[in-house]
Design a protein around this motif. Structure first.
Motif, PDB file in Angstrom:
ATOM      1  N   GLN A 198       0.790  -1.223   0.000  1.00 50.09           N
ATOM      2  CA  GLN A 198       0.000   0.000   0.000  1.00 50.09           C
ATOM      3  C   GLN A 198       0.833   1.290   0.000  1.00 50.09           C
ATOM      4  O   GLN A 198       0.626   2.156  -0.839  1.00 50.09           O
ATOM      5  CB  GLN A 198      -0.998  -0.023   1.155  1.00 50.09           C
ATOM      6  CG  GLN A 198      -2.086  -1.081   0.983  1.00 50.09           C
ATOM      7  CD  GLN A 198      -2.764  -0.998  -0.379  1.00 50.09           C
ATOM      8  OE1 GLN A 198      -3.302   0.031  -0.751  1.00 50.09           O
ATOM      9  NE2 GLN A 198      -2.705  -2.072  -1.150  1.00 50.09           N
ATOM     10  N   GLU A 244      -4.142  -0.862  -6.011  1.00 51.09           N
ATOM     11  CA  GLU A 244      -5.554  -0.880  -5.642  1.00 51.09           C
ATOM     12  C   GLU A 244      -6.129  -2.297  -5.664  1.00 51.09           C
ATOM     13  O   GLU A 244      -7.076  -2.592  -4.916  1.00 51.09           O
ATOM     14  CB  GLU A 244      -6.340   0.028  -6.580  1.00 51.09           C
ATOM     15  CG  GLU A 244      -6.046   1.517  -6.352  1.00 51.09           C
ATOM     16  CD  GLU A 244      -6.790   2.415  -7.313  1.00 51.09           C
ATOM     17  OE1 GLU A 244      -7.439   1.871  -8.246  1.00 51.09           O
ATOM     18  OE2 GLU A 244      -6.722   3.647  -7.156  1.00 51.09           O
ATOM     19  N   LEU A 247      -6.253  -4.002  -2.290  1.00 46.29           N
ATOM     20  CA  LEU A 247      -6.989  -3.356  -1.205  1.00 46.29           C
ATOM     21  C   LEU A 247      -7.955  -4.275  -0.448  1.00 46.29           C
ATOM     22  O   LEU A 247      -8.025  -4.189   0.794  1.00 46.29           O
ATOM     23  CB  LEU A 247      -7.748  -2.135  -1.737  1.00 46.29           C
ATOM     24  CG  LEU A 247      -6.903  -0.864  -1.913  1.00 46.29           C
ATOM     25  CD1 LEU A 247      -7.716   0.220  -2.604  1.00 46.29           C
ATOM     26  CD2 LEU A 247      -6.401  -0.366  -0.561  1.00 46.29           C
ATOM     27  N   PRO A 248      -8.722  -5.151  -1.095  1.00 46.22           N
ATOM     28  CA  PRO A 248      -9.676  -5.963  -0.318  1.00 46.22           C
ATOM     29  C   PRO A 248      -9.010  -6.774   0.792  1.00 46.22           C
ATOM     30  O   PRO A 248      -9.542  -6.853   1.911  1.00 46.22           O
ATOM     31  CB  PRO A 248     -10.293  -6.868  -1.384  1.00 46.22           C
ATOM     32  CG  PRO A 248     -10.201  -6.084  -2.646  1.00 46.22           C
ATOM     33  CD  PRO A 248      -8.892  -5.354  -2.549  1.00 46.22           C
ATOM     34  N   GLU A 250      -5.757  -6.203   1.952  1.00 47.94           N
ATOM     35  CA  GLU A 250      -4.981  -5.300   2.808  1.00 47.94           C
ATOM     36  C   GLU A 250      -5.867  -4.625   3.845  1.00 47.94           C
ATOM     37  O   GLU A 250      -5.471  -4.447   5.000  1.00 47.94           O
ATOM     38  CB  GLU A 250      -4.275  -4.238   1.962  1.00 47.94           C
ATOM     39  CG  GLU A 250      -3.120  -4.751   1.111  1.00 47.94           C
ATOM     40  CD  GLU A 250      -1.846  -4.944   1.906  1.00 47.94           C
ATOM     41  OE1 GLU A 250      -1.916  -5.138   3.133  1.00 47.94           O
ATOM     42  OE2 GLU A 250      -0.769  -4.910   1.294  1.00 47.94           O
ATOM     43  N   GLN A 251      -7.078  -4.254   3.455  1.00 49.19           N
ATOM     44  CA  GLN A 251      -7.980  -3.592   4.399  1.00 49.19           C
ATOM     45  C   GLN A 251      -8.405  -4.542   5.507  1.00 49.19           C
ATOM     46  O   GLN A 251      -8.530  -4.137   6.672  1.00 49.19           O
ATOM     47  CB  GLN A 251      -9.185  -3.028   3.646  1.00 49.19           C
ATOM     48  CG  GLN A 251      -8.833  -1.812   2.791  1.00 49.19           C
ATOM     49  CD  GLN A 251      -9.963  -1.346   1.910  1.00 49.19           C
ATOM     50  OE1 GLN A 251     -10.921  -2.082   1.640  1.00 49.19           O
ATOM     51  NE2 GLN A 251      -9.885  -0.114   1.431  1.00 49.19           N
ATOM     52  N   ARG A 253      -6.523  -6.968   6.638  1.00 43.90           N
ATOM     53  CA  ARG A 253      -5.344  -7.103   7.487  1.00 43.90           C
ATOM     54  C   ARG A 253      -5.189  -5.884   8.391  1.00 43.90           C
ATOM     55  O   ARG A 253      -4.851  -6.009   9.573  1.00 43.90           O
ATOM     56  CB  ARG A 253      -4.089  -7.292   6.638  1.00 43.90           C
ATOM     57  CG  ARG A 253      -4.088  -8.586   5.833  1.00 43.90           C
ATOM     58  CD  ARG A 253      -2.769  -8.787   5.111  1.00 43.90           C
ATOM     59  NE  ARG A 253      -1.717  -9.121   6.069  1.00 43.90           N
ATOM     60  CZ  ARG A 253      -0.447  -8.751   5.948  1.00 43.90           C
ATOM     61  NH1 ARG A 253      -0.070  -7.996   4.941  1.00 43.90           N
ATOM     62  NH2 ARG A 253       0.436  -9.111   6.846  1.00 43.90           N
ATOM     63  N   ASP A 254      -5.429  -4.701   7.841  1.00 48.25           N
ATOM     64  CA  ASP A 254      -5.319  -3.478   8.645  1.00 48.25           C
ATOM     65  C   ASP A 254      -6.347  -3.461   9.766  1.00 48.25           C
ATOM     66  O   ASP A 254      -6.051  -3.040  10.893  1.00 48.25           O
ATOM     67  CB  ASP A 254      -5.505  -2.242   7.761  1.00 48.25           C
ATOM     68  CG  ASP A 254      -4.326  -1.979   6.846  1.00 48.25           C
ATOM     69  OD1 ASP A 254      -3.243  -2.545   7.090  1.00 48.25           O
ATOM     70  OD2 ASP A 254      -4.492  -1.221   5.874  1.00 48.25           O
ATOM     71  N   ASN A 255      -7.551  -3.911   9.471  1.00 45.60           N
ATOM     72  CA  ASN A 255      -8.656  -3.796  10.438  1.00 45.60           C
ATOM     73  C   ASN A 255      -8.723  -4.951  11.433  1.00 45.60           C
ATOM     74  O   ASN A 255      -9.173  -4.760  12.569  1.00 45.60           O
ATOM     75  CB  ASN A 255      -9.984  -3.709   9.680  1.00 45.60           C
ATOM     76  CG  ASN A 255     -10.108  -2.439   8.858  1.00 45.60           C
ATOM     77  OD1 ASN A 255      -9.491  -1.425   9.169  1.00 45.60           O
ATOM     78  ND2 ASN A 255     -10.888  -2.492   7.795  1.00 45.60           N
TER      79      ASN A 255
END
Length: 303
Positions: A198, A244, A247-248, A250-251, A253-255
């Protein structure tokens, strides 16, 4: 495995994949399943493997540590650079350094911590471990200013550092005074963006960093390889399009937790049976697994 010293050219040659460590149902390290994952990553064009947080090296016993080193030194291709982590506790670093003496890894990464340390004390520990190993180590900067710019620079200038993994989270990655100060004192080609695909574009375009690490690229290595090539060619629109696509996952993993989500995503993607997630981490719920499957399918359709 590649045993040559790490250089800025080494850093630029490949994305640094940070894979999970596959285990059997009884929790033991599984050689066959890890071999599947390593081969999958290598076939995607990645030739550097970094075993650290995603492999949960933080919580290995000393027996497991030796077993893991044996596996990751023997299974990868001759051209693959493999970097194991040590630490994060100082006593653990010293014990693991003694085990590492039996192997030919060209470097090891010191896992970060921010409690019960000072910058000067941590730097002294890094110097001691580097001297004990007889080779420079990868410095992992995860928390802003825990290691001062001056201390980090002194470690580099003293020959104790082979590379720096920079992974300080920012709301706006274009505005990072700590990273700017580091790159004013240290060759930015020695520093990798350490937060996955990212922020890689910003870190390499705005700060001229030498490369980046990837977790999701362990599942989709061709995409991470394509991202690196696009960045290096200055094809910024192409690079953004690839970024991009991640993103599905990575988001999630971040959350919900980068380590546990990647561990289970690797299995749900059909790459390898990664097995149970060891304490002090925990398993994703079935609802989260369903979200991981949906994210994987979205990425597959966009690839």
């Amino acid at each position: 495995m590649d045993t040559q010293p790490v250089t800025t050219q080494t850093i630029a040659n490949s994305v640094w994949a940070v894979p999970s460590l596959a285990r059997s149902a009884d929790g033991t390290i599984n050689r066959e399943e890890n071999a599947k994952l390593i081969k999958h990553i290598e076939q995607g064009g990645i030739s550097t493997l970094l075993y650290g947080g995603n492999a949960i090296f933080y919580h290995l016993t000393m027996k497991e540590y030796r077993e893991a080193l044996e596996l990751i030194s023997e299974v990868p291709a001759d051209s693959t650079l493999v970097i194991p982590a040590i630490g994060p506790a100082y006593g653990t670093m010293l014990d693991q350094a003694d085990i590492l003496a039996d192997f030919n890894f060209p470097t090891a990464m010191v896992l970060p911590q921010r409690d019960v340390i000072s910058s000067a004390g941590f730097s002294a520990g890094v110097r001691n471990v580097s001297q004990r190993l007889g080779k420079p180590v990868v410095l992992y900067l995860k928390y802003g200013n825990v290691v001062s710019v001056e201390d980090a620079t002194a470690l580099v200038d003293g020959g104790y550092i082979s590379a720096i993994k920079y992974a300080v989270v920012r709301e706006d990655y274009t505005r990072d005074d700590y990273l700017r100060a580091l790159t004013d004192k240290i060759d930015p080609k020695l520093i990798l963006s350490g937060l996955g695909d990212q922020p890689a574009i910003v870190h390499m375009q705005d700060f001229a960093l030498g490369g980046f690490t990837t977790g999701c690229g362990c599942v989709f290595p061709q995409m991470s390889t394509a991202l690196l090539k696009a960045i290096q060619a200055g094809q910024w629109d192409e690079a953004e399009t690839i970024r991009e696509k991640f993103l599905p996952l990575e988001q999630l993993r971040d959350n919900l937790g980068p380590i546990s989500i990647l561990h289970r995503a690797t299995q749900l993607a059909g790459i390898a049976q990664t097995g149970p997630i060891i304490p002090l981490l925990s398993e994703p719920t079935e609802d989260i697994n369903a979200q991981i499957n949906a994210a994987l399918e979205t990425i597959r359709q966009s690839a």
